[in-house]
Structure formats: structure tokens, C-alpha cells
Design a protein around this motif. Structure first.
Motif, PDB file in Angstrom:
ATOM      1  N   ARG A  74       0.841  -1.202   0.000  1.00 21.57           N
ATOM      2  CA  ARG A  74       0.000   0.000   0.000  1.00 21.57           C
ATOM      3  C   ARG A  74       0.878   1.255   0.000  1.00 21.57           C
ATOM      4  NH1 ARG A  74      -5.162   1.218   2.133  1.00 21.57           N
ATOM      5  NH2 ARG A  74      -5.370  -0.890   2.933  1.00 21.57           N
ATOM      6  N   THR A  77       2.764   1.598  -3.444  1.00 26.57           N
ATOM      7  CA  THR A  77       1.915   2.155  -4.503  1.00 26.57           C
ATOM      8  C   THR A  77       1.726   3.654  -4.329  1.00 26.57           C
ATOM      9  OG1 THR A  77       0.736   0.050  -4.727  1.00 26.57           O
ATOM     10  CG2 THR A  77      -0.341   2.008  -5.613  1.00 26.57           C
ATOM     11  N   ASP A  81       3.735   6.665  -6.952  1.00 22.36           N
ATOM     12  CA  ASP A  81       2.936   7.543  -7.802  1.00 22.36           C
ATOM     13  C   ASP A  81       3.664   8.883  -7.983  1.00 22.36           C
ATOM     14  OD1 ASP A  81       0.918   9.425  -8.731  1.00 22.36           O
ATOM     15  OD2 ASP A  81      -0.543   7.880  -8.216  1.00 22.36           O
TER      16      ASP A  81
END
Length: 205
Positions: A74, A77, A81
Motif C-alpha cells: 500500500r 503504490t 505515484d
């Protein structure tokens, strides 16, 4: 992040005590008076190592359908970004040194995650994942506890995971030092070993 920290503390509590037992295994075994005591001690060691494995792999867990579970994926990710990188660059636009530190720590986190999930250390990740799913979390009938990784590999995995949690906290503007907690747990573990081996140590000195 509090949940990540709680799971990491559980990992440290179990692994550091297990490590201290392992370092003094011969002296402890000599100090234990009966076979039954040795058996109980071995049971404790197995529980500590199993709990450490379980906590470690909770942090490295996959996404569970419809479950909001803790997982480093989590964080991976989120910080991978480009929008996160842009946010950091804009927020600290007047502090290039801070931007550099953030970018380097971000790269380190991403690099470590890739190393274990799809890189040179993927073997230990896959082995512990299998142990966690088939033996620790479920009692799969045809599963046997087996692995090829060495204890040093596991210890590196443990240390790298702790470093990743510290990096994640830093990236979210919270400074923590898990090394301080590790040292406290080690100190307590050494005290326990000293009590367990006191009579034997005295006779040897």
C-alpha cells in the motif's frame, strides 16, 4: 501508520528475544536441568520464530479482498505515484536539501520492496509467504515446513523491513527510531538469559 508500527513492534519483540536465545543456546541448554525443561524451551523458541515470521509476512501481505489489511504494498503504490513526488517537490520547493533526502529515501524504499518481491531476494519472500499461508495461517494437510534461505538472509529481511517502516514514517513527516526499541528489547532479553543461566555461569566462572 500506527497499525504498521504496532505490527513492527511485535516483530521486534519476538525476533530479538529469539536471537538472544540462539546466541546463548548452548549455555541455556546446559543450564536447563531436565529434558522436559529443554522441551518447553524449544517450544518457546518455535513460538517466537513463528510469531516473528507471521508478523513479518503480515507487513508483506498481499491485498486481501474487501479487507483493509496492513501491507507495505500500500505504501509502495502510494509513494511510487508521480503525484507524491510532485507533492514533495512543491512542498519543499525552497529547501532543495530536504527534497533530495526525501527523493533518496523514496528510492530506497522502492528499491528494497522490488528486491524482495521481484529481485535478488525474492526467494526468501516467496518461501516465507508459502510458510505463512500454508502452515502459520492455515494447517494445510500436505504442507511441510521447508526452506532454503539462511538465518542471515532472514535477519537481513527483518532489518530491511524495519528500515522501510522508518522510511515510510519519514516520508509522511514523522520521525521514529526503531533502533531504540530494538536495543531495549535486546537488553531485556539479555537480562532474561542472564537469569536463566545464572547458576551455570557462576559454576563456570
Amino acid at each position: 501508520m500506527k497499525t504498521y508500527l504496532r505490527e513492527t513492534n511485535t516483530l521486534i519483540d519476538n525476533w530479538e528475544l529469539y536471537e538472544e536465545f540462539q546466541k546463548n543456546i548452548n549455555l541455556i541448554n546446559i543450564s536447563l536441568p531436565k529434558t522436559t525443561a529443554v522441551h518447553s524451551f524449544n517450544t518457546i523458541q518455535l513460538s517466537l520464530s513463528s510469531m516473528a515470521w507471521l508478523s513479518l509476512m503480515k507487513l508483506w501481505d498481499d491485498k486481501i479482498k474487501e479487507k483493509n489489511n496492513v501491507r507495505l504494498a500500500r505504501i509502495y503504490t502510494f509513494i511510487k505515484d508521480g503525484r507524491f513526488k510532485n507533492f514533495i517537490t512543491e512542498k519543499y520547493s525552497e529547501y532543495p536539501d530536504i527534497i533530495k533526502i526525501h527523493i533518496n529515501k523514496r528510492k530506497k524504499f522502492l528499491s528494497l520492496y522490488d528486491e524482495y518481491t521481484n529481485g535478488t531476494s525474492k526467494n526468501i519472500y516467496e518461501e516465507l509467504k508459502k510458510i505463512r499461508h500454508e502452515i502459520l495461517a492455515h494447517a494445510q494437510i500436505d504442507s511441510v515446513l521447508s526452506y532454503l534461505h539462511l538465518k542471515d538472509d532472514l535477519n537481513k529481511f527483518y532489518i530491511d523491513t524495519i528500515q522501510m517502516i522508518e522510511i515510510a514514517y519519514y516520508l509522511f513527516n514523522v520521525g521514529i527510531s526503531l533502533g531504540e526499541w530494538q536495543e531495549r528489547v535486546r537488553r531485556n532479553a539479555r537480562s532474561l538469559v542472564a537469569v536463566m543461566t545464572k547458576s551455570e555461569s557462576s559454576s563456570l566462572s
